[in-house]
Scaffold this motif. Sequence first.
Motif, mmCIF file in Angstrom:
data_model
loop_
_atom_site.group_PDB
_atom_site.id
_atom_site.type_symbol
_atom_site.label_atom_id
_atom_site.label_comp_id
_atom_site.label_asym_id
_atom_site.label_seq_id
_atom_site.Cartn_x
_atom_site.Cartn_y
_atom_site.Cartn_z
ATOM 1 N N LEU A 20 66.951 75.562 46.148
ATOM 2 C CA LEU A 20 67.626 74.147 46.317
ATOM 3 C C LEU A 20 68.937 73.869 47.024
ATOM 4 C CD1 LEU A 20 65.717 71.228 45.732
ATOM 5 C CD2 LEU A 20 68.398 71.752 43.742
ATOM 6 N N VAL A 21 68.688 73.335 48.180
ATOM 7 C CA VAL A 21 69.417 72.402 49.010
ATOM 8 C C VAL A 21 69.423 70.993 49.081
ATOM 9 C CG1 VAL A 21 69.503 74.583 50.843
ATOM 10 C CG2 VAL A 21 68.133 73.325 51.116
ATOM 11 N N GLY A 22 67.985 70.481 48.906
ATOM 12 C CA GLY A 22 68.730 69.245 48.690
ATOM 13 C C GLY A 22 67.661 68.571 48.213
ATOM 14 N N ILE A 23 67.473 66.928 48.194
ATOM 15 C CA ILE A 23 66.407 65.979 47.866
ATOM 16 C C ILE A 23 66.033 65.393 48.548
ATOM 17 C CG2 ILE A 23 68.060 64.908 46.219
ATOM 18 C CD1 ILE A 23 65.454 63.996 43.737
ATOM 19 N N ILE A 24 65.000 65.258 48.674
ATOM 20 C CA ILE A 24 64.702 63.342 50.137
ATOM 21 C C ILE A 24 63.742 62.709 48.838
ATOM 22 C CG2 ILE A 24 62.630 65.062 50.930
ATOM 23 C CD1 ILE A 24 63.845 63.541 53.826
ATOM 24 N N THR A 25 63.887 61.431 49.573
ATOM 25 C CA THR A 25 63.039 60.604 48.298
ATOM 26 C C THR A 25 62.326 58.998 49.438
ATOM 27 O OG1 THR A 25 65.523 59.064 47.938
ATOM 28 C CG2 THR A 25 65.234 61.098 46.367
ATOM 29 N N SER A 26 61.893 58.738 48.682
ATOM 30 C CA SER A 26 61.201 57.516 50.030
ATOM 31 C C SER A 26 62.410 56.431 50.096
ATOM 32 C CB SER A 26 60.116 57.166 48.865
ATOM 33 O OG SER A 26 60.157 56.759 47.576
ATOM 34 N N TRP A 27 62.926 56.571 49.236
ATOM 35 C CA TRP A 27 64.273 55.769 49.867
ATOM 36 C C TRP A 27 65.068 56.138 50.814
ATOM 37 C CZ3 TRP A 27 69.311 55.548 50.447
ATOM 38 C CH2 TRP A 27 69.928 53.830 49.931
ATOM 39 N N ASP A 28 65.125 57.290 50.687
ATOM 40 C CA ASP A 28 66.064 58.268 52.059
ATOM 41 C C ASP A 28 64.516 58.144 53.685
ATOM 42 O OD1 ASP A 28 67.898 59.326 50.663
ATOM 43 O OD2 ASP A 28 67.172 60.969 50.214
ATOM 44 N N ILE A 29 63.442 57.870 53.148
ATOM 45 C CA ILE A 29 62.795 57.963 54.540
ATOM 46 C C ILE A 29 62.631 56.519 54.754
ATOM 47 C CG2 ILE A 29 60.387 57.860 55.395
ATOM 48 C CD1 ILE A 29 59.867 61.124 53.241
ATOM 49 N N SER A 30 62.869 55.766 54.049
ATOM 50 C CA SER A 30 62.898 53.733 53.934
ATOM 51 C C SER A 30 64.149 53.590 54.855
ATOM 52 C CB SER A 30 62.764 53.227 52.926
ATOM 53 O OG SER A 30 61.375 53.468 52.037
ATOM 54 N N LYS A 31 64.893 54.095 54.426
ATOM 55 C CA LYS A 31 66.257 53.997 55.432
ATOM 56 C C LYS A 31 65.927 54.359 56.354
ATOM 57 C CE LYS A 31 71.761 55.302 54.108
ATOM 58 N NZ LYS A 31 71.984 55.947 55.094
ATOM 59 N N ALA A 32 66.280 55.426 56.315
ATOM 60 C CA ALA A 32 65.940 56.332 57.844
ATOM 61 C C ALA A 32 64.806 55.477 59.187
ATOM 62 C CB ALA A 32 65.808 58.001 57.986
ATOM 63 N N VAL A 33 63.230 54.656 58.188
ATOM 64 C CA VAL A 33 62.968 54.721 59.176
ATOM 65 C C VAL A 33 63.661 52.819 59.848
ATOM 66 C CG1 VAL A 33 60.528 52.900 58.972
ATOM 67 C CG2 VAL A 33 60.554 55.467 58.504
ATOM 68 N N ALA A 34 64.021 52.630 58.601
ATOM 69 C CA ALA A 34 64.566 50.996 58.919
ATOM 70 C C ALA A 34 66.151 50.999 59.818
ATOM 71 C CB ALA A 34 65.531 50.279 58.106
ATOM 72 N N GLU A 35 66.758 52.219 59.745
ATOM 73 C CA GLU A 35 67.491 52.352 60.522
ATOM 74 C C GLU A 35 66.888 53.076 62.342
ATOM 75 O OE1 GLU A 35 70.501 54.784 59.270
ATOM 76 O OE2 GLU A 35 71.363 52.910 57.279
ATOM 77 N N GLY A 36 65.556 53.000 61.846
ATOM 78 C CA GLY A 36 65.220 53.755 63.577
ATOM 79 C C GLY A 36 65.934 54.985 63.734
ATOM 80 N N LYS A 37 65.858 55.790 63.107
ATOM 81 C CA LYS A 37 65.947 57.164 63.146
ATOM 82 C C LYS A 37 64.603 57.875 63.404
ATOM 83 C CE LYS A 37 70.867 57.672 60.786
ATOM 84 N NZ LYS A 37 71.082 57.379 59.932
ATOM 85 N N VAL A 38 64.381 58.705 63.967
ATOM 86 C CA VAL A 38 63.172 59.777 63.757
ATOM 87 C C VAL A 38 64.252 61.484 63.657
ATOM 88 C CG1 VAL A 38 60.992 60.555 64.582
ATOM 89 C CG2 VAL A 38 61.671 58.196 65.349
ATOM 90 N N ASP A 39 63.937 62.257 61.618
ATOM 91 C CA ASP A 39 64.878 62.959 62.463
ATOM 92 C C ASP A 39 64.302 63.751 61.853
ATOM 93 O OD1 ASP A 39 67.088 64.102 62.969
ATOM 94 O OD2 ASP A 39 68.316 62.284 62.297
ATOM 95 N N THR A 40 64.937 64.495 61.135
ATOM 96 C CA THR A 40 64.367 65.475 60.531
ATOM 97 C C THR A 40 64.971 64.990 58.545
ATOM 98 O OG1 THR A 40 66.716 67.310 60.271
ATOM 99 C CG2 THR A 40 64.823 67.406 62.093
#
Length: 122
Positions: free
Chosen positions: A43-63
Amino acid sequence: PVVRDIMSKKVVTVEQTDSFIDAAKLMKQNERNHVSVVSGGKLVGIITSWDISKAVAEGKVDTVGACMTRDVITCSPDETADVVAKRLAEFKISAIPVIDDNQTVVGMLTSEHISKLFTRGK
Ligand code: SAM
């Protein structure tokens, strides 16, 4: 009850190098809002729907690596549900990866699993 008896045992993971779209697809397929991020099986991290919403809202297309949280709050399968429920509340999180002694993900416990404890047999 202990965590191992109420957690999701199907382990759904992504790698840091995956695109967050891959993480979003896994969330949709598995009806989950939280996915563990692993590297070399650990385990090195956790990604949630909130993290993806935040990235989308900020216009990021990322890993996944760029969107995930690295300081993950975890629990062991042998801890009791009430102890882990308090941890969820303390850290204001709704899911917690369940890991063994080798940092290998063995499940995920969410606040939905905790809620179900109060409606058993009703
Ligand atoms: N209350 C909401 C929830 O529980 O999902 C939002 C809390 S906070 C704004 C969401 C952040 O918590 C996300 O960036 C997510 O990556 C992080 N997070 C979720 N579960 C976590 C965990 N077990 N350990 C560390 N961070 C976590």
